[in-house]
Every structure is written in C-alpha cells, then in structure tokens.
Design a protein around this motif. Structure first.
Motif, PDB file in Angstrom:
ATOM      1  N   PRO A   1       5.747 -35.664  21.659  1.00  0.00           N
ATOM      2  CA  PRO A   1       6.755 -34.873  22.369  1.00  0.00           C
ATOM      3  C   PRO A   1       8.152 -35.413  22.103  1.00  0.00           C
ATOM      4  O   PRO A   1       8.361 -36.621  21.959  1.00  0.00           O
ATOM      5  CB  PRO A   1       6.364 -35.026  23.837  1.00  0.00           C
ATOM      6  N   LEU A   2       9.111 -34.499  22.014  1.00  0.00           N
ATOM      7  CA  LEU A   2      10.493 -34.892  21.782  1.00  0.00           C
ATOM      8  C   LEU A   2      10.966 -35.755  22.951  1.00  0.00           C
ATOM      9  O   LEU A   2      10.776 -35.385  24.110  1.00  0.00           O
ATOM     10  CB  LEU A   2      11.353 -33.641  21.662  1.00  0.00           C
ATOM     11  N   PRO A   3      11.567 -36.917  22.688  1.00  0.00           N
ATOM     12  CA  PRO A   3      11.963 -37.796  23.797  1.00  0.00           C
ATOM     13  C   PRO A   3      13.059 -37.175  24.649  1.00  0.00           C
ATOM     14  O   PRO A   3      13.857 -36.352  24.178  1.00  0.00           O
ATOM     15  CB  PRO A   3      12.460 -39.057  23.082  1.00  0.00           C
ATOM     16  N   PRO A   4      13.142 -37.583  25.918  1.00  0.00           N
ATOM     17  CA  PRO A   4      14.137 -36.997  26.837  1.00  0.00           C
ATOM     18  C   PRO A   4      15.559 -37.094  26.331  1.00  0.00           C
ATOM     19  O   PRO A   4      16.372 -36.190  26.573  1.00  0.00           O
ATOM     20  CB  PRO A   4      13.934 -37.803  28.124  1.00  0.00           C
ATOM     21  N   GLU A   5      15.897 -38.157  25.624  1.00  0.00           N
ATOM     22  CA  GLU A   5      17.279 -38.293  25.164  1.00  0.00           C
ATOM     23  C   GLU A   5      17.652 -37.227  24.138  1.00  0.00           C
ATOM     24  O   GLU A   5      18.827 -36.860  24.014  1.00  0.00           O
ATOM     25  CB  GLU A   5      17.531 -39.689  24.594  1.00  0.00           C
ATOM     26  N   MET A   6      16.660 -36.727  23.395  1.00  0.00           N
ATOM     27  CA  MET A   6      16.944 -35.654  22.445  1.00  0.00           C
ATOM     28  C   MET A   6      17.212 -34.338  23.183  1.00  0.00           C
ATOM     29  O   MET A   6      18.106 -33.575  22.817  1.00  0.00           O
ATOM     30  CB  MET A   6      15.783 -35.495  21.471  1.00  0.00           C
ATOM     31  N   HIS A   7      16.429 -34.071  24.232  1.00  0.00           N
ATOM     32  CA  HIS A   7      16.697 -32.886  25.058  1.00  0.00           C
ATOM     33  C   HIS A   7      18.067 -32.999  25.716  1.00  0.00           C
ATOM     34  O   HIS A   7      18.809 -32.017  25.817  1.00  0.00           O
ATOM     35  CB  HIS A   7      15.610 -32.721  26.117  1.00  0.00           C
ATOM     36  N   ALA A   8      18.414 -34.211  26.150  1.00  0.00           N
ATOM     37  CA  ALA A   8      19.712 -34.415  26.786  1.00  0.00           C
ATOM     38  C   ALA A   8      20.848 -34.194  25.782  1.00  0.00           C
ATOM     39  O   ALA A   8      21.897 -33.628  26.130  1.00  0.00           O
ATOM     40  CB  ALA A   8      19.787 -35.825  27.369  1.00  0.00           C
ATOM     41  N   ARG A   9      20.641 -34.644  24.544  1.00  0.00           N
ATOM     42  CA  ARG A   9      21.670 -34.431  23.518  1.00  0.00           C
ATOM     43  C   ARG A   9      21.889 -32.942  23.291  1.00  0.00           C
ATOM     44  O   ARG A   9      23.033 -32.476  23.175  1.00  0.00           O
ATOM     45  CB  ARG A   9      21.248 -35.122  22.211  1.00  0.00           C
ATOM     46  N   PHE A  10      20.790 -32.182  23.233  1.00  0.00           N
ATOM     47  CA  PHE A  10      20.928 -30.740  23.034  1.00  0.00           C
ATOM     48  C   PHE A  10      21.597 -30.090  24.242  1.00  0.00           C
ATOM     49  O   PHE A  10      22.452 -29.215  24.099  1.00  0.00           O
ATOM     50  CB  PHE A  10      19.567 -30.100  22.770  1.00  0.00           C
ATOM     51  N   ALA A  11      21.220 -30.521  25.445  1.00  0.00           N
ATOM     52  CA  ALA A  11      21.827 -29.949  26.652  1.00  0.00           C
ATOM     53  C   ALA A  11      23.333 -30.195  26.660  1.00  0.00           C
ATOM     54  O   ALA A  11      24.115 -29.336  27.100  1.00  0.00           O
ATOM     55  CB  ALA A  11      21.178 -30.548  27.899  1.00  0.00           C
ATOM     56  N   GLU A  12      23.760 -31.355  26.174  1.00  0.00           N
ATOM     57  CA  GLU A  12      25.186 -31.645  26.089  1.00  0.00           C
ATOM     58  C   GLU A  12      25.871 -30.687  25.119  1.00  0.00           C
ATOM     59  O   GLU A  12      26.971 -30.179  25.386  1.00  0.00           O
ATOM     60  CB  GLU A  12      25.390 -33.090  25.639  1.00  0.00           C
ATOM     61  N   ALA A  13      25.214 -30.416  23.986  1.00  0.00           N
ATOM     62  CA  ALA A  13      25.778 -29.463  23.027  1.00  0.00           C
ATOM     63  C   ALA A  13      25.890 -28.074  23.647  1.00  0.00           C
ATOM     64  O   ALA A  13      26.903 -27.381  23.470  1.00  0.00           O
ATOM     65  CB  ALA A  13      24.913 -29.420  21.768  1.00  0.00           C
ATOM     66  N   VAL A  14      24.858 -27.647  24.398  1.00  0.00           N
ATOM     67  CA  VAL A  14      24.900 -26.349  25.064  1.00  0.00           C
ATOM     68  C   VAL A  14      26.089 -26.280  26.012  1.00  0.00           C
ATOM     69  O   VAL A  14      26.809 -25.270  26.065  1.00  0.00           O
ATOM     70  CB  VAL A  14      23.577 -26.074  25.815  1.00  0.00           C
ATOM     71  N   SER A  15      26.328 -27.349  26.748  1.00  0.00           N
ATOM     72  CA  SER A  15      27.428 -27.336  27.716  1.00  0.00           C
ATOM     73  C   SER A  15      28.766 -27.121  27.021  1.00  0.00           C
ATOM     74  O   SER A  15      29.690 -26.544  27.607  1.00  0.00           O
ATOM     75  CB  SER A  15      27.429 -28.646  28.520  1.00  0.00           C
ATOM     76  N   ARG A  16      28.895 -27.604  25.792  1.00  0.00           N
ATOM     77  CA  ARG A  16      30.169 -27.468  25.077  1.00  0.00           C
ATOM     78  C   ARG A  16      30.417 -26.030  24.574  1.00  0.00           C
ATOM     79  O   ARG A  16      31.557 -25.682  24.244  1.00  0.00           O
ATOM     80  CB  ARG A  16      30.198 -28.427  23.890  1.00  0.00           C
ATOM     81  N   THR A  17      29.380 -25.223  24.517  1.00  0.00           N
ATOM     82  CA  THR A  17      29.558 -23.840  24.056  1.00  0.00           C
ATOM     83  C   THR A  17      30.055 -22.928  25.163  1.00  0.00           C
ATOM     84  O   THR A  17      30.549 -21.837  24.905  1.00  0.00           O
ATOM     85  CB  THR A  17      28.240 -23.249  23.515  1.00  0.00           C
ATOM     86  N   ARG A  18      29.911 -23.366  26.419  1.00  0.00           N
ATOM     87  CA  ARG A  18      30.135 -22.475  27.549  1.00  0.00           C
ATOM     88  C   ARG A  18      31.626 -22.320  27.849  1.00  0.00           C
ATOM     89  O   ARG A  18      32.403 -23.264  27.746  1.00  0.00           O
ATOM     90  CB  ARG A  18      29.391 -22.983  28.778  1.00  0.00           C
ATOM     91  N   GLY A  19      32.011 -21.084  28.161  1.00  0.00           N
ATOM     92  CA  GLY A  19      33.402 -20.791  28.462  1.00  0.00           C
ATOM     93  C   GLY A  19      34.260 -20.557  27.242  1.00  0.00           C
ATOM     94  O   GLY A  19      35.442 -20.239  27.371  1.00  0.00           O
ATOM     95  N   TRP A  20      33.685 -20.653  26.045  1.00  0.00           N
ATOM     96  CA  TRP A  20      34.494 -20.539  24.830  1.00  0.00           C
ATOM     97  C   TRP A  20      35.075 -19.132  24.665  1.00  0.00           C
ATOM     98  O   TRP A  20      36.242 -18.946  24.349  1.00  0.00           O
ATOM     99  CB  TRP A  20      33.670 -20.926  23.623  1.00  0.00           C
TER     100      TRP A  20
END
Length: 485
Positions: free
Chosen positions: A463-482
C-alpha cells in the motif's frame, strides 16, 4: 437442428455515453458481445461549456437499433445529468444538449449556496449545489433559450434528461427512470418523486418534467420496429450491475471520461454525508428500490485525451511502456482537476496542475504522473465512500484505463485494495443488457447468465505510504481557488 438453435435468443443494450453510442448483445447462454460503436461530436461553444447535438445522438441510437433486430428486448442507458429541451408537438430540440461536464451555471449556483440553499438540496436530493447535476442546466435553458420560454408558456415544452428525450422520440413515452431522476437535484431521494420545494428553488416548473418510472419498466415498442424497450438506467448504475455488485459494500469504479466509484448501500438512502459523497438510487425493480453511494472524479480518460491532443503521446499503446519508480516518489505530481474537483471537494475553482517539473522532466514522466494523479484522486473518492459504507476488500474496475497495467498496479497500491479487471471492458453495456434480460421476463437478477472469469486480479504489492497520500493532498490544495483568481 431446432428452430431455437437456428435463432439464438438474445437481448440488446444500447449504451448512449458521453463520447459514443454503443450496442451490445447478451445471449441467454451468457455470451456477450459488442456489435457497434458510433462516436459523436463534442461541442465546446466557449470555455466551460460542453454540448451535444440531440438529433445526432438520436440518429446514432437508431443506427444501433439495426443490431437489435430479432432481439427479445432492448434496454437503454444514458449519460445521467445531461439535459435536453424539445417541442412536445414536433419532437425537435430547441437547443443543443447541455452535457454533465458543463460548467455554465456555476455563478448562479454560487449565489444559491451563499443564500444557504445547499442545506435543502443535501437534505432532500442528497446532492450538493454543483453544475454537474441537471437542475441548474434545465433552469438555464428556460432563462436563455427564447424558443423554450415560448413553448413553456403554451404548455408545449418538454424538459428533462437525455433519456426522457430518447424515450419520447422512440416510444412516445415522456418518462425518466428513478436512477436518472435521482441525479437532477429535483427528486426527493426518500419518496422517489419530484420535490415541489426543490423545483421552486431552481425555478423548474414541475409540470414540465417527465414522469418517474422504475428502472425496469415496459416503455412500449420502439417505433418502426417490433422491439420492446424494457429498461432505462444511468450508465454508472448500469456498470454497477454489470460488475456483479449485488450486496451492500460491493463497489466498482468505471474509468471513462471521468472516474466514477459507486457502492451499494442497501434499501435505504445513506443520510448525513454532507457534500462529500452522493447518495443515489442504484435501481428500482418492481417495488424494491436499491440505493448506492457515489464518488466521482471529473477527469480520467478526458485527461489522457487532453494530453494526447497536446502531443505528449501518439497512441494509447505507448502508455503500456510506462513503469518503474512512481513519479510521485520522485517528487512529480499531477492533479487531474481540468474540470475542477468533484468528490469529496466539489470545487469548480480548482484547475489541473503538474507540480515538481524540472529541466530533466520528460513527456513520459508527465504521463506517468497523470496516470498516478487519476488513481490518487480516485483513492480520495473511495476513502470518502468507505467512511459511510464499509467497502469490500476488492474493487472491480472497467473502462479504458483498466487496460493499462501500470495504472492498475498503482491504483491497487493507492487504494490498498485488490483490483479486479473483468474479462470485458464494456461493463456498462453488460449491466444494461442484464436489465434487459430481467425486463424481458427471463428471470430475476439472481438468475442472470454467468459471466466470464476476470481477466486480471491485481494485488497491492505494498500500500502507498501515508506520506505519499499527504504529498498528493498538498498538491490538490494548491489547485483550489485558481479559477476564481
């Protein structure tokens, strides 16, 4: 040889999808085969708008009926939230169909949301205020198409989802099935009927809407044929049936234009989900209604088509060469928010983004990140579903991306679940045909013809480690409001 052996019995499914209309035959011995696939135009009048020509869609559908001659029955599945308005007397559309991907009503819905109206749609329809659903698109037609207003004032306008247009033109029945109605934001999920308060909220006169009928229903004989049309259903619910999902917790993901995860939840709608996931109707057969929960990602196959138009690859065969260390682990990520973010964010202000590019980044790297981004967004949607209905340990997938080995392997890791790839990629068509099988009187769901064993079963290597999911979630947050900037 008997007459039955001379003429094998079969039913036909017509899958009227976002990019093509397809026909499939299901024989009573279980043989299932595609027989036609006809693409139609995608119309983009301006940024954020997506339309289809309803006359073209109907013509493609009629062409597919040529493959149904001699069938016991026909079933039809539809795009879900796509809407059409037409003249009740002539059958002619008054404008192009507004497709589920269309974003033109965002500002109007933002105003409703600011007024607190989303509480009502969540309570009664189970749906957030988003242009994805049909209600605001129906209102837009009334506000912006003069011919629609004229016909409405004289009681000659028909206004509904695409299935209602097809049923009216094919069988003379102005109706929509309960699964499609549940995607409009105008149907009360508990009663299965149009809700007066929701119709008032969106300004859609209830008298203009089609009647709501069960999924399996005798619509009559298709004009110019001897073929009975016995079922109508949303394409994603058809896929749910085709995947063999019959018990609560059974889950499938279809990777088409978008990625759509759907899980059965039981005989009562799931409540209290907020705006993250969507309770919906899976199907109604007889008096029994089965419910599901839905988590969607707007861009999956459409993201790949976009990358292809950019020239990042020439043929989909090239994508089968992708492999090696995940791009995410190398710091490269893609968020497939080209049409915004659906479940669990429902944020149309988000925009697509690659993050982590350098001078050494290749086209192959970008494509690998794109595949991973679709898988990771899908994992976010599935996690949202799992919080409300405990999901089974394996998930069945279909659609074009399910044919890619790297994608399926990474998806299994992202989900932390076993991924099952059925023997046919056309699970929507299969499920639609299975509804035709039931509607033709060949037996209940439990007696459906057997399907072939899976093509592949992909276990998560780790399974993908939690830190990889967290890295992706951070990227998602940067797309919002653009898009709002």
């Amino acid at each position: 040889m008997s007459e039955e052996e001379d003429h094998p019995r079969f039913v036909v499914a017509i899958d009227q999808g976002t990019t093509a209309t397809k026909a499939h035959q299901l024989f009573l011995d279980g043989e299932f085969q595609p027989v036609a696939s006809l693409e139609h135009r995608q119309i983009y009048p301006q940024p954020g708008w997506v339309e289809h020509d309803p006359v073209e869609l109907l013509a493609k559908l009629r062409q597919c009926l040529d493959y149904a001659q001699g069938a016991d029955a026909v079933a039809l599945d539809n795009q879900g939230e796509t809407v059409v308005a037409w003249n009740a007397d002539t059958g002619e559309p008054v404008c192009n169909a507004i497709v589920w991907q269309d974003n033109r009503t965002r500002e109007a819905l933002d105003r409703l949301k600011a007024d607190g109206a989303e509480a009502l749609t969540l309570e009664r329809a189970g749906l957030p205020l988003d242009p994805y659903f049909s209600a605001s698109k129906l209102r837009w037609i009334l506000d912006h198409v003069p011919a629609a207003r004229t016909l409405a004032n004289t009681g000659r306008l028909r206004l509904g989802t695409s299935d209602a247009f097809f049923l009216d033109r094919l069988c003379g029945r102005y109706a929509t099935d309960v699964t499609t109605a549940s995607r409009t934001s105008l149907m009360n999920l508990a009663t299965g009927q149009w809700d007066p308060e929701l119709c008032r909220l969106f300004g859609v006169p209830m008298e203009l809407l089609p009647s709501i009928v069960p999924t399996v229903h005798e619509h009559g004989v298709i004009r110019g044929t001897r073929l009975p049309l016995v079922a109508s259903v949303v394409d994603q619910q058809a896929a749910l049936m085709g995947h063999g999902c019959h018990a609560p917790g059974d889950v499938k993901i279809t990777f088409g234009t978008g990625a759509f995860a759907l899980a059965l939840s039981g005989e009562a709608p799931v409540r209290g989900t907020g705006a993250g996931i969507l309770p919906t109707v899976a199907w109604r057969i007889g008096a029994r209604t089965t419910y599901a929960i839905d988590g969607g990602v707007y861009n999956a196959g459409s993201a790949l088509d976009w990358a292809k138009r950019l020239g990042l690859f020439s043929t989909f065969r090239e994508l089968r060469e992708i492999g090696g260390t995940p791009a995410l682990e190398r710091g490269l990520v893609f968020v497939p928010a080209l049409s915004g973010l659906a479940c669990p964010y429902w944020d149309r202000s988000a925009a697509g983004m690659w993050l982590g590019m350098g001078l050494d980044t290749s086209a192959t790297d970008l494509l690998q990140a794109l595949l991973e981004g679709v898988a990771l967004r899908t994992a976010q949607a599935l996690a949202a579903l799992d919080r409300h209905v405990p999901l089974k340990a394996q998930v069945s997938v279909d659609g074009g991306l399910s044919l890619n080995p790297y994608f399926c392997g990474f998806l299994a890791r992202a989900l932390g679940r076993t991924v099952v790839v059925p023997s046919t990629p056309d699970l929507t068509g299969l499920g639609c045909a299975q509804f035709a099988f039931v509607g033709a009187g060949h037996g209940p769901v439990e007696t459906l013809p057997p399907v072939a064993p899976p093509d592949r079963v992909v276990h998560p290597e780790a399974p993908l480690p939690p830190e990889m999911h967290a890295r992706f979630a951070e990227a998602v947050s940067r797309t919002r409001g653009w898009r709002a900037a």
